[in-house]
Write a protein that holds these residues in place. Structure first.
Motif, short mmCIF file in Angstrom:
data_model
loop_
_atom_site.label_atom_id
_atom_site.label_comp_id
_atom_site.label_asym_id
_atom_site.label_seq_id
_atom_site.Cartn_x
_atom_site.Cartn_y
_atom_site.Cartn_z
N ALA A 31 4.98 2.83 11.51
CA ALA A 31 5.45 3.95 10.69
C ALA A 31 5.79 3.50 9.27
O ALA A 31 5.39 4.15 8.28
N THR A 32 6.51 2.39 9.16
CA THR A 32 6.90 1.92 7.83
C THR A 32 5.70 1.41 7.04
O THR A 32 5.61 1.63 5.82
N ALA A 33 4.78 0.74 7.72
CA ALA A 33 3.58 0.25 7.04
C ALA A 33 2.74 1.40 6.52
O ALA A 33 2.16 1.32 5.43
N ALA A 34 2.66 2.48 7.28
CA ALA A 34 1.90 3.64 6.81
C ALA A 34 2.49 4.21 5.53
O ALA A 34 1.76 4.56 4.59
N ILE A 35 3.82 4.28 5.48
CA ILE A 35 4.48 4.79 4.27
C ILE A 35 4.23 3.86 3.09
O ILE A 35 3.89 4.31 1.98
N SER A 71 -8.29 2.87 2.40
CA SER A 71 -9.16 2.88 3.58
C SER A 71 -8.86 1.69 4.48
O SER A 71 -8.77 1.83 5.71
N VAL A 72 -8.71 0.51 3.87
CA VAL A 72 -8.40 -0.68 4.66
C VAL A 72 -7.05 -0.54 5.35
O VAL A 72 -6.89 -0.87 6.54
N GLY A 73 -6.07 -0.02 4.63
CA GLY A 73 -4.75 0.16 5.21
C GLY A 73 -4.76 1.14 6.37
O GLY A 73 -4.13 0.90 7.41
N ILE A 74 -5.50 2.24 6.23
CA ILE A 74 -5.56 3.22 7.30
C ILE A 74 -6.25 2.64 8.53
O ILE A 74 -5.85 2.91 9.68
N LEU A 75 -7.29 1.84 8.33
CA LEU A 75 -7.97 1.21 9.47
C LEU A 75 -7.03 0.27 10.22
O LEU A 75 -7.02 0.24 11.46
N LEU A 76 -6.24 -0.51 9.49
CA LEU A 76 -5.29 -1.40 10.14
C LEU A 76 -4.24 -0.62 10.93
O LEU A 76 -3.91 -0.98 12.07
N LEU A 128 -4.24 -10.13 1.85
CA LEU A 128 -5.28 -9.32 1.21
C LEU A 128 -4.79 -7.99 0.64
O LEU A 128 -5.52 -7.35 -0.10
N GLY A 129 -3.62 -7.59 0.96
CA GLY A 129 -3.14 -6.29 0.49
C GLY A 129 -3.32 -5.23 1.56
O GLY A 129 -3.52 -5.56 2.73
N PRO A 130 -3.14 -3.98 1.25
CA PRO A 130 -3.17 -3.35 -0.08
C PRO A 130 -1.91 -3.60 -0.90
O PRO A 130 -0.89 -4.01 -0.37
#
Length: 222
Positions: A31-35, A48-53, A96-98
């Motif tokens: 939850a926190t990572a999504a925010i 896109s990379v963050g949503i895939l993770l 690597l980020g985001p």
């Protein structure tokens, strides 16, 4: 019951009752990572990379949580592998980020709940190994992003403080793990030794019930 069977039963209880802590720590991470990803993503590729993770982590945790709810929790090996996967995902995001990477990445905070949850479930030697792998991975990710930070005293001090606090979180979890084990042993201990002595000077027991009838030939009837 042999000591081996007792140890195996205790390990199974630790895994069953402590697994929910790892599950909710992972939900907190998701939850926190999504925010943070939605907040810090600068390009569509980062998003896109963050949503895939996040989607991958949600799929894993849905599977683990679902098995726990139907009283079929993940076994020791699967729980260990998913915990290592958590470390890999966090370290990958730091590398690597985001958003910002390396020492400037704010995603290192997700190590804390995972360290504490892992130390509550697994024995101390595994918690130490898990913590060692994580802090080495985090330090290596920071070095790969910017090797020059080792020449900067403030940045090196910042890294050392983070590594110390991360290790302290694992130590706290291990300490609580030992406290729980000790209290469980105390609650389930069977007293040994001699039985308590019967006090002397007690009056004889008084028979209860109807008195026994005397036979007709008894002198008392004559």
């Amino acid at each position: 019951m042999s000591k081996t069977r007792i140890a195996a039963r205790e390990a199974a209880e630790d895994l069953f009752f402590g697994q929910i802590v790892i599950i909710w720590a992972r939900w907190f991470f998701i939850a926190t990572a999504a925010i943070l990803i939605l907040w810090s993503a600068e390009t569509s590729l980062d998003l896109s990379v963050g949503i895939l993770l996040i989607a991958a982590m949600m799929g894993v945790n849905f599977f683990i949580h679902g098995r726990y709810l139907v009283k079929k929790p993940a076994n020791r090996l699967l729980t260990l592998l998913t915990s290592l996967l958590d470390l890999f995902m966090i370290t990958l995001v730091v590398l690597l980020g985001p958003g910002r990477t390396g020492l400037d990445s704010q995603f290192f905070i997700f190590y804390y709940p995972l360290f504490f949850a892992f130390a509550l479930v697994f024995p101390p030697h595994l918690a130490v190994a898990y913590t060692f792998i994580a802090v080495c991975g985090y330090a290596a990710a920071c070095f790969l992003v910017d090797p020059a930070f080792v020449a900067s005293a403030p940045e090196l001090k910042q890294l050392c403080m983070r590594l110390i606090t991360l290790s302290a979180m694992s130590i706290l979890g291990t300490y609580y793990y030992r406290v729980q084990r000790r209290s469980r042993h105390s609650a389930g201990a069977i007293p040994t030794g001699r039985p308590p002595a019967i006090p002397t000077g007690c009056p004889p027991a008084i028979p209860t019930g109807r008195p026994q009838a005397l036979p007709a030939s008894d002198p008392a009837w004559q």
